[in-house]
Write a protein that holds these residues in place. Structure first.
Motif, PDB file in Angstrom:
ATOM      1  N   ALA A  86      34.277  82.076  42.506  1.00  0.00           N
ATOM      2  CA  ALA A  86      33.270  81.062  42.212  1.00  0.00           C
ATOM      3  C   ALA A  86      31.872  81.669  42.154  1.00  0.00           C
ATOM      4  N   VAL A  87      31.590  82.604  43.069  1.00  0.00           N
ATOM      5  CA  VAL A  87      30.295  83.284  43.058  1.00  0.00           C
ATOM      6  C   VAL A  87      30.117  84.064  41.751  1.00  0.00           C
ATOM      7  N   ALA A  89      31.567  83.466  38.882  1.00  0.00           N
ATOM      8  CA  ALA A  89      31.455  82.543  37.748  1.00  0.00           C
ATOM      9  C   ALA A  89      30.047  81.980  37.620  1.00  0.00           C
ATOM     10  N   GLU A  90      29.339  81.853  38.756  1.00  0.00           N
ATOM     11  CA  GLU A  90      27.960  81.373  38.710  1.00  0.00           C
ATOM     12  C   GLU A  90      27.019  82.397  38.096  1.00  0.00           C
ATOM     13  N   ARG A  91      27.393  83.678  38.175  1.00  0.00           N
ATOM     14  CA  ARG A  91      26.490  84.760  37.765  1.00  0.00           C
ATOM     15  C   ARG A  91      26.812  85.349  36.399  1.00  0.00           C
ATOM     16  N   VAL A 113      38.572  81.297  36.683  1.00  0.00           N
ATOM     17  CA  VAL A 113      37.197  80.845  36.437  1.00  0.00           C
ATOM     18  C   VAL A 113      36.671  81.336  35.092  1.00  0.00           C
ATOM     19  N   THR A 202      32.137  73.898  53.073  1.00  0.00           N
ATOM     20  CA  THR A 202      32.915  73.301  51.985  1.00  0.00           C
ATOM     21  C   THR A 202      34.058  72.457  52.532  1.00  0.00           C
TER      22      THR A 202
END
Length: 352
Positions: A86-87, A89-91, A113, A202
């Motif tokens: 997830a980290v 995919a954000e970047r 992702v 979370t």
């Protein structure tokens, strides 16, 4: 026992379990774990599982637990592999190559992702993600080193030095991260898993929990992560951290409670609430007097204080923690009497 005589689980609306060393060792359930989780479910308590082990996906963890007799849903499981993906995919833009050092589960999470897992630095990855995998070897670390030196970001799922097993602690992802750190002379850009509080926050957000309890076996990941998340925690002595580790614990890694195993969730006599020495939480019991607490006395100054009296082994540990955390030396504590000798032996502390 607890300050009120109540079991720790009373009043908590979510219990977040670590897995390795708490629920199971590799693939074997720890005695009492199946019964404890079943009892919580029967009582309607929300459950979650937060693991730094990146070698299984949430569905695989749920299947493993269910196969052990601990019914679990994938949406109750949070893994460092999924969090790391997830980290990334954000970047990174979809389709970006990412060099994966770890198990197939980590590659699957990267793929899920929208990123492209690769195995070689020549494929020009924009990032390296490193997680535990039983078959990670020199070739994988070499490719990662080349990629990071070429400018790839370096994301570690966690830095646990060891992982518990029936044969004793084994090298964890942190040991492999340390090898790469030595080769590169630098730290990872991001460490995702515990003690970062993300997995815990979370889990609480998913069920709207107002008062979660974290249960773990490691001071430096589970307990520190709980403290960072502002949550109470229970240390169980079935995994990595020991009574000796607890005595030496800094304020950042001190749990709310300690118990031998998950039976401490329900039995007030099988758990103690630890003092918040120097803390600021008025709800925490700070009244422990090392000179005569709970039937135990710690006397003498210098390098070899003496433990005397009688009582439950965990209350002896609480007495020793109160002294150690107040700045008093408990190094080489000597037993004064058979009861103290038995307590120290049961805690794995020297008796001579």
């Amino acid at each position: 026992m607890t300050a009120t005589g109540a079991a720790p689980v009373d009043g908590y609306d979510l219990v977040i379990f670590d897995l390795d060393g708490v629920i199971y060792l590799i693939d074997r359930p720890i005695p009492g774990a199946v019964e404890a989780v079943g009892r919580l479910r029967a009582g309607g308590t929300s459950l979650a599982y937060a693991t730094n082990n990146a070698s299984r996906r949430a569905t695989e963890v749920a299947d493993l637990l269910t196969g052990m007799g601990v019914p679990a849903d994938a949406d109750e499981v949070l893994t460092s592999a999924a969090a790391a993906a997830a980290v990334l995919a954000e970047r990174l833009a979809p389709g970006t190559p990412v060099l994966v050092v770890g198990a197939e589960a980590l590659r699957a999470e990267v793929r899920a992702v929208g990123l492209v897992p690769v195995a070689e630095a020549d494929e020009k990855p924009a990032a390296v993600v490193q997680g535990y995998g039983p078959r990670v070897g020199w070739v994988d670390l070499a490719e990662a080193a080349v990629a990071v030196r070429a400018g790839a970001a370096w994301v570690a799922t966690n830095t646990d030095r060891t992982l518990p097993s029936p044969r004793g602690p084994l090298p964890g992802n942190g040991s492999l991260v340390a090898a790469l750190r030595t080769a590169l002379d630098r730290d990872p850009d991001v460490v995702v898993g515990k003690p970062q509080p993300g997995l815990f926050s979370t889990a609480a957000a998913r069920v709207g929990a107002a008062r979660p309890l974290v249960v773990g076996d490691r001071l430096d990941t589970d307990i520190e992560g709980a403290r960072r998340a502002g949550m109470d925690s229970l240390l169980v002595l079935t995994g990595v951290s020991t009574a000796a580790d607890l005595l030496a614990a800094s304020p950042a890694v001190r749990p709310s409670y300690v118990a031998r195993d998950l039976g401490g969730l329900f039995d007030p006599a099988a758990v103690v609430r630890l003092p918040d020495v120097g803390g600021t939480d008025p709800a925490r019991d700070t009244s422990v007097d090392p000179a005569g607490a709970d039937g135990w006395r710690l006397t003498g100054d210098g390098d070899r204080p003496r433990l005397s009296g009688a009582g439950a082994t965990l209350t002896a540990l609480r007495t020793l923690c109160a002294a150690a955390w107040s700045g008093r030396s408990v190094q080489g504590v000597r037993p004064d009497g058979d009861a103290a000798r038995t307590a120290l032996r049961e805690l794995g502390l020297p008796t001579d």
